[in-house]
Structure formats: C-alpha cells, structure tokens
Design an enzyme around this catalytic site. Structure first.
Site, PDB file in Angstrom:
ATOM      1  CE  LYS A   1      68.945   9.224  24.262  1.00 53.29           C
ATOM      2  NZ  LYS A   1      68.380   7.992  24.845  1.00 53.29           N
TER       3      LYS A   1
ATOM      4  CD  GLU B   1      72.636   3.621  34.081  1.00 56.71           C
ATOM      5  OE1 GLU B   1      72.931   2.933  33.100  1.00 56.71           O
ATOM      6  OE2 GLU B   1      71.472   4.039  34.305  1.00 56.71           O
TER       7      GLU B   1
ATOM      8  CE  LYS C   1      75.401   7.938  26.993  1.00 54.11           C
ATOM      9  NZ  LYS C   1      74.442   8.549  27.856  1.00 54.11           N
TER      10      LYS C   1
ATOM     11  CD  GLU D   1      67.923   5.393  22.227  1.00 53.81           C
ATOM     12  OE1 GLU D   1      68.199   6.406  22.884  1.00 53.81           O
ATOM     13  OE2 GLU D   1      67.240   4.453  22.654  1.00 53.81           O
TER      14      GLU D   1
ATOM     15  CG  ASN E   1      67.734   1.917  26.070  1.00 47.50           C
ATOM     16  OD1 ASN E   1      68.002   2.852  26.820  1.00 47.50           O
ATOM     17  ND2 ASN E   1      67.231   2.081  24.857  1.00 47.50           N
TER      18      ASN E   1
ATOM     19  CG  HIS F   1      67.947   1.291  31.185  1.00 48.83           C
ATOM     20  ND1 HIS F   1      69.178   0.713  31.369  1.00 48.83           N
ATOM     21  CD2 HIS F   1      68.046   2.550  31.686  1.00 48.83           C
ATOM     22  CE1 HIS F   1      69.982   1.599  31.942  1.00 48.83           C
ATOM     23  NE2 HIS F   1      69.328   2.712  32.153  1.00 48.83           N
TER      24      HIS F   1
ATOM     25  CG  HIS G   1      67.803   5.271  36.607  1.00 46.99           C
ATOM     26  ND1 HIS G   1      66.763   4.948  35.762  1.00 46.99           N
ATOM     27  CD2 HIS G   1      68.936   5.133  35.882  1.00 46.99           C
ATOM     28  CE1 HIS G   1      67.249   4.631  34.573  1.00 46.99           C
ATOM     29  NE2 HIS G   1      68.572   4.728  34.612  1.00 46.99           N
TER      30      HIS G   1
END
Ligand SMILES: NC(=O)c1ccc[n+]([C@@H]2O[C@H](COP(=O)([O-])OP(=O)(O)OC[C@H]3O[C@@H](n4cnc5c(N)ncnc54)[C@H](O)[C@@H]3O)[C@@H](O)[C@H]2O)c1
Ligand SMILES: [Zn+2]
Length: 363
Positions: free
Chosen positions: A142, A184, A226, A236, A244, A247, A263
């Site tokens: 991404k 994360e 990941k 996705e 997510n 998130h 974040h």
C-alpha cells in the site's frame, strides 16, 4: 541475515532481515537491479543512514543519487511526490531505474507512490527504519499520500522488489516512536498468533533495550504474519481487514486528538476498546481484557484517551470509511491470537466503551 518471501502471484518478493546494511549489494544483485537508483530519505533519517546505504548501493556499480524530503506526516502530500518526479527527471531515470525508500512509513508511502506512477512504474525498494515501517507499512504494497485533510486518499497498490530491514536502525528512533510501533507488533500477536503475543509480553524489556536476538525474532514474526495476510488478500477484499484490529476506534481517536497522539498510541487505545467491546458482547472475559491491557501498559502504551470527547470520536467513526449501511464494521477478538469481523448494531454499547476510554482518572 534472514530471508523470508512474500508469495503474491507474479509479484512475489523477498524480505531480508539483517543487523547492518552489508547485504544490500547482494539483495540488489539478486533482484537484477544494477541501473540508476534514487535513494529517497527524510531529513531525520538522512543524518544517520544515508551514507552507509549509498556506500552499499554503489558497490552494485549503479549510479546513486539522493533526494531528501522534509520529515513528518504533514509532508505526505502530492507536492513532495512532485519533488521526487522532478529529481527522477533530473537524473534521467528510466524504466530500468529503481527508487529506494530509506525511512519510516511516511517516506515509504510517498516514495512507493512515486515509484508506482513515474513512467507507469519503476522498480521500488523499501529500507524501513521505524518500527511501524519494519513491522507494517513496508510490507504489503500500500502506497500513497494524504489529500485535502484525508489520510492516504490518493494511492496505489505497488509491491517493492524487495524489503531490506536493518533492525539496528531502531536504536536511533525516538523512544516514543518505538513504543508506538509496538502497538502494531502486539496487534499482530493478538490477531493471529498467541505464542508470539506471549513472547512479546515476556520480552518487552529486551526489545526496548535492542537485544539483537529479540529484535530479529520480533521482526521475523511481524513480517511472517503481515506477509501471510497480504499473500491471501493483497487488495483488502476480505482477510486483510483483520489488520485493522484496534484501528476503527484508533483512527477516530487519532483524528480527534488532532494527531497529538501517535498512530500506535491510538491503536493501543483502540485495541483496549475492542477488547472492552467484546467483553460487553460476551465474547471475552475480564481476565483477558486485563491481560491485554497489562501488555500494552508494559510497552509504555496508553489504553485510554482520557478527557477526549466521546461524541466527537463516535462522529468520526461514522464518518470513517468502515461504515456500511449505517452499521460500523469492527474487528473483535475471539480469543488471544484470533479475531473476527462483525457489524456492530448497538451504538449504546459502543458509547459505553468510549465513555470508559475517555473518562479521566478512573481505571
Ligand atoms: N502502507 C501501509 O500499509 C502503512 C501501514 C501503516 C502505516 N502507514 C503509514 O506510515 C506512516 C507512519 O509511519 P512512521 O511511524 O514510520 O512515521 P514516519 O515515517 O514519520 O517516522 C516517524 C518519525 O521517526 C523518524 N525516523 C524514522 N526512522 C528513524 C530512525 N531509524 N532513526 C531516527 N529517526 C527515525 C522520522 O523522521 C519521523 O520523524 C503514516 O503515514 C501511515 O499512514 C502505512
Ligand atoms: Zn496501524
């Protein structure tokens, strides 16, 4: 040096995990990259690692140029991309040239988008230096920039030719950024691998003191988790949504905080929120919620957003793109190491959880 592979149809690529940059030349050689390269880095990372990387890249015989972009999310925009295009034109880059991103997620996202779009796509290499980038943003393809106040509004899926992670670069990362990245990492354990979660919980001190074995293991597991999700759902359309986790609330908190919270800090509060929501829905028990919050706290992460306005967070969540037919889509825990996607009908339960997260001075 470790090597993992991300297996996506005809765009698969290796991820190298090392404790210095000495393997870069061979990585380029194996990818067949020997033509011109433009190293894009930000004004903070440049001071620490640009020279060492350029030295290694020059060993390939390629002509190497460097372009420094100003650090910070507020520079993640099309103007910065245009600066990269101009530099690529100046060095007479062509479709055999490579763009190398050396830096955190901001640098990787911007440079990746420039690589995806310049001459309809030139080679792209990721050398992530922040924990968010090493655990998350450099893997999966991404890329993009923010536009008119909306995050990641303009972008492309574009896979790198390889990712090269030197875990020792984390030593110069500001401590708050390192801890933010741990959110994360903990998320990866919680969504897919209970043993990895337990490992992180036991070894947080080692990670925060840069123990090489702990960093290597953590990085390997992050990339594996990941990578596995991306392999199964590159664009996705399904499974990738589990990334997510934490998130839905996290992004809203990030916005409402005016980006004063990092974040990962918001994701941490969002993970705590997702567990509290699951508790109210009878999907988990209080002991598990306390355990997860304990791990986040041990990593120096917030599990609340005290003093924030519940209504604003709620409004932001409904404004967010995860709303379908007025229902919010949530990734909620089944047990540690497994999550599921659910549509939440009951706004009252969500409000109760947000009230718990935003209340001051009560645990
Ligand atoms: N593409 C994806 O899949 C994906 C996933 C997650 C996050 N992201 C994006 O990543 C960005 C956040 O990434 P980030 O936290 O790395 O932000 P960042 O790139 O801004 O890096 C954080 C700060 O640390 C500095 N820094 C980075 N590495 C350093 C090092 N080794 N030593 C010293 N300073 C260093 C940077 O200059 C910056 O000031 C956001 O824009 C987010 O949207 C993208
Ligand atoms: Zn995230």
């Amino acid at each position: 040096m470790l090597k993992l592979n991300v297996n996506i149809a005809d765009r698969g690529y290796p991820i190298y995990i090392a404790s210095d940059f000495s393997g870069l030349e061979k990585a380029c050689y194996d990818a067949g990259l020997r033509s011109k390269m433009l190293l894009v880095t930000d004004s903070n990372v440049e001071k620490h690692y640009s020279r060492a990387c350029v030295e290694e890249l020059r060993k390939t015989g390629a002509e190497i140029s460097v372009h420094v972009i100003p650090a910070g999310e507020h520079n993640k925009n099309l103007d910065t991309v245009i600066g990269i295009y101009r530099k690529l034109l100046e060095i007479k880059a062509d479709r055999s040239s490579a763009l190398v991103a050396l830096g955190g997620g901001v640098t990787g996202d911007i440079a990746g988008f420039a690589a995806a779009t310049f001459m309809r796509g030139i080679h792209f290499i990721q050398i992530p230096t922040s924990l968010i980038a090493q655990a998350d943003s450099s893997i999966g393809g991404k890329t993009g920039v923010d536009f008119d106040g909306s995050k990641n509004m303009i972008g492309a899926f574009y896979q790198p030719r390889f990712v090269f992670i030197n875990t020792n670069t984390l030593k110069t990362l500001p401590e708050r950024e390192l801890k933010s990245g741990l959110a994360e990492v903990i998320k990866h354990g919680l969504i897919m691998d209970a043993d990895f979660y337990a490992y992180i919980d036991r070894n947080i001190d080692k990670i925060l003191s840069f123990d090489e074995n702990a960093l290597e293991y953590m990085t390997k597991m992050n990339c594996r988790i990941k990578g596995t999700v991306v392999e199964q759902d590159e664009r996705e359309s399904g499974l990738r949504a589990i990334l997510n986790f934490g998130h839905t609330i996290g992004h809203a908190v990030e916005s409402v905080s005016g980006f004063s919270m990092l974040h990962g800090e918001c994701v941490s509060a969002g993970i705590a929120g997702a567990y509290r929501l699951a508790l109210k829905l009878g999907m988990t028990d209080k002991g598990t919620v306390d355990e997860v919050e304990g791990t986040l706290k041990k990593a120096g992460l917030p599990v609340k957003a005290p003093g924030m306005d519940t209504k604003k967070i709620m409004d932001q969540m409904f404004f967010d793109k995860k709303v379908k037919d007025g229902k919010l889509n949530f990734v909620l825990p089944k047990r540690i190491g497994e999550v599921q996607c659910c549509a939440l009908n009951d706004k009252e339960i969500l409000k109760e959880v947000l009230d718990e997260l935003t209340v001051e001075n009560i645990s």
